[in-house]
Scaffold this motif. Structure first.
Motif, mmCIF file in Angstrom:
data_model
loop_
_atom_site.group_PDB
_atom_site.id
_atom_site.type_symbol
_atom_site.label_atom_id
_atom_site.label_comp_id
_atom_site.label_asym_id
_atom_site.label_seq_id
_atom_site.Cartn_x
_atom_site.Cartn_y
_atom_site.Cartn_z
ATOM 1 N N LEU A 129 42.727 43.532 32.785
ATOM 2 C CA LEU A 129 43.745 44.026 32.550
ATOM 3 C C LEU A 129 44.067 45.431 33.728
ATOM 4 C CD1 LEU A 129 44.445 44.490 29.064
ATOM 5 C CD2 LEU A 129 45.282 42.686 30.589
ATOM 6 N N ASP A 130 42.993 46.124 33.547
ATOM 7 C CA ASP A 130 43.376 47.220 34.934
ATOM 8 C C ASP A 130 43.298 46.519 35.993
ATOM 9 O OD1 ASP A 130 42.710 49.168 31.796
ATOM 10 O OD2 ASP A 130 41.049 49.738 32.807
ATOM 11 N N ALA A 131 43.094 45.528 35.782
ATOM 12 C CA ALA A 131 43.079 44.885 37.856
ATOM 13 C C ALA A 131 44.150 44.857 38.208
ATOM 14 C CB ALA A 131 41.663 44.577 38.050
ATOM 15 N N ILE A 132 44.937 43.956 37.361
ATOM 16 C CA ILE A 132 45.897 43.478 37.598
ATOM 17 C C ILE A 132 47.031 44.617 37.636
ATOM 18 C CG2 ILE A 132 48.496 42.096 35.765
ATOM 19 C CD1 ILE A 132 45.183 40.904 36.361
ATOM 20 N N PRO A 133 47.651 45.877 37.392
ATOM 21 C CA PRO A 133 47.687 46.477 38.394
ATOM 22 C C PRO A 133 47.922 47.036 39.290
ATOM 23 C CG PRO A 133 47.903 47.649 35.804
ATOM 24 C CD PRO A 133 46.884 46.387 36.356
ATOM 25 N N VAL A 134 46.448 47.094 40.157
ATOM 26 C CA VAL A 134 46.516 47.171 41.268
ATOM 27 C C VAL A 134 46.255 45.613 41.875
ATOM 28 C CG1 VAL A 134 43.427 47.105 42.382
ATOM 29 C CG2 VAL A 134 43.724 48.174 40.320
#
Lengths: 169, 347
Positions: free
Chosen positions: B230-235
């Motif tokens: 999930l943390d990779a998605i905004p990136v």
């Protein structure tokens, strides 16, 4: 200290950050080169990658490889060669039987070798009897093929008694 | 975590799956037919006891052709199974544009592992998906002993799934990154942080769609693995936004024209024309329309309309091959479904 991926002397001591965890790797020059290189080339999948990485130095020592490949799990009958070819193991016991060979592979793929996630709701059963069940079922198949039904009867009863022991336990 | 519609612009859907094997039996590849039948019986029995109407079972052999194709389209079945199945090997056109509208639980028996079950959603609320999956796992395992080792975790046929057996993935649409040829660079960075990104489809023409997932399965808890993805998605979204700005600054008029043409082409698609549709081209047009909506170049308020468009185009493609195979029963089913979607879209 020996290299974590092959049997050579480890001269490279790498500390890598995987997520929040620090991972210490001890590698020989060849494996270190491989390890550092792979970050640059995300290819088909971690398995293929890791297998190649692990097996490359082994290929240089054909004899070691032959010896390794011919190792056969006494429970399911899969050889390490078959695993290398298919990328899949034969039975849960392979994780015990091929432990030494799989260890560097697990470190390669996961960066760790210890499970910290959820546990089954039911208590974990005696793994030895589970392994014995796989072995007996395999033997059963063989003796039936050989039409040795007397032995098959014995094996069937052994299997039943283990299964009953598990259900009541 | 997802605030506003920024991520929604790139997210198509998400999925989590768990891999489990029954203790005391060999893995599927080395099991006898009696053993696989036994596995199926045991798992089906447990699953029935869940009495959960939302569970969908996929017994590949028993599926009608239409359903089977639908399952394949959702990539719930791996390539390995495709190869085993002669009927399907001739047309491996797996694709994933039309996700189910609601979160959906599916169970697979005797694929690579004895049991694989997953929850698919059309947003990226993976934590809700995990809650459902975790609960189902607990319930199924009430009466089944899974192969588990306290150090190694859940034992899987492939060591790449060992430990949690969990694969969380988010399907994303990154047209501007692809157009500016920056995907490799971004994915390489993510790879170093344990995030795997791969093309959603195999053909080159559909290079704008990707699947972002956790690379490893061992040594982290399930929720940590999910959070990582999930943390990779905004990136990824930030990179895509920057690339979109770049494309707009340099190529706005050409892009607007392309989007308009793609939209008109897709709007013209109907059953009679289905034979003329070229899949690769359609995908490219769908990608452009999606981008056009995100950049407010197209006056289309609801992304759901594109969703139905995606679905009907896919169905029309299948209709094409059904007609080619002279399978008119299937063709009739497909026709009705396409009409349903068409009516839904107009209302």
């Amino acid at each position: 200290m020996k290299c974590q991926k092959c049997q050579k002397q480890a001269t490279f001591h790498i500390t890598d950050l995987t997520g929040d965890e620090l991972l210490a790797l001890h590698l020989c020059p060849d494996c270190a080169k491989q390890y550092l290189k792979t970050d640059e080339t995300p290819s088909e999948g971690p398995m293929t990658n890791a297998l190649q990485k692990q097996l490359k130095p082994l290929e240089q020592a054909a004899e070691d490889l032959r010896e390794l490949d011919s190792k056969v799990c006494p429970i399911c009958g899969i050889s390490f060669f078959e695993f290398r070819q298919a990328g899949r193991l034969g039975c849960p016991h392979d994780y015990v039987f091929f432990q030494a060979e799989l260890e560097p592979l697990l470190i390669n793929v996961h960066g760790q070798n210890h499970h910290v996630g959820k546990q089954p709701k039911r208590g974990v059963r005696d793994t030895e009897s589970q392994t014995e069940l796989i072995r007996l079922r395999r033997e059963m198949k063989e003796v039936v093929e050989q039409e040795d039904y007397e032995r098959a009867t014995e094996i069937r009863d052994q299997i039943r008694s283990i299964e009953e022991g598990q259900q009541s336990g | 975590m997802v605030d506003g519609n920024l991520e929604a612009d790139i997210v198509i859907g998400s999925r989590i799956r768990l891999a489990r094997n029954i203790a005391g039996l060999p893995f599927v590849d080395h099991a006898t037919s009696d053993q696989t039948a036994h596995i199926e019986k045991v798992i089906m029995h447990e699953a029935e006891s869940l009495s959960d109407p939302t569970i969908v079972f996929y017994d590949l052999a028993g599926l009608e052709e239409l359903e089977r194709q639908f399952v394949l389209d959702l990539e719930r079945v791996s390539r390995a199974v495709l190869r085993k199945d002669q009927d399907l090997s001739s047309q491996p056109k797996a694709s994933l544009l039309s996700e189910p509208v609601v979160s959906e639980l599916s169970v697979q028996v005797n694929e690579e592992d004895h049991l694989r079950f997953s929850v698919t959603r059309n947003d990226c609320d993976l934590l809700s998906a995990w809650e459902l999956l975790d609960r189902t796992d607990d319930r199924i395992s009430q009466n089944i002993d899974f192969a588990f080792d306290s150090q190694r975790g859940f034992l899987t046929a492939c060591p790449a799934n060992l430990g949690t057996g969990l694969k969380a993935s988010v399907m994303v649409h990154l047209p501007a990154l692809a157009q500016t040829r920056q995907t490799e660079k971004v994915f390489r960075t993510l790879h170093k942080h344990g995030i795997n990104v791969r093309g959603l489809f195999n053909d080159e023409a559909s290079g704008n769609f990707f699947r972002v997932s956790n690379q490893l399965t061992l040594g982290l808890t399930e929720s940590d693995l999910i959070t990582k993805v999930l943390d990779a998605i905004p990136v990824i979204n930030r990179f895509e936004c920057k690339a979109r700005e770049f494309v707009l600054d340099n190529n706005r008029d050409a892009l607007r024209r392309d989007v308009q043409v793609a939209y008109e082409n897709l709007g013209r698609v109907d059953v009679d024309q289905v034979r003329e549709i070229e899949w690769a081209n359609t995908l490219r047009e769908l990608s452009l329309v999606r981008l056009g909506v995100a950049l407010e170049m197209l006056d289309m308020s609801k992304a759901s309309q594109i969703q139905s468009m995606f679905e009907s185009v896919q169905l029309k493609k299948r209709l094409d091959s059904a007609i080619a195979d002279e399978n008119y029963q299937l063709a009739a089913e497909l026709r009705d479904r396409i009409r349903e979607i068409g009516e839904g879209g107009q209302s």
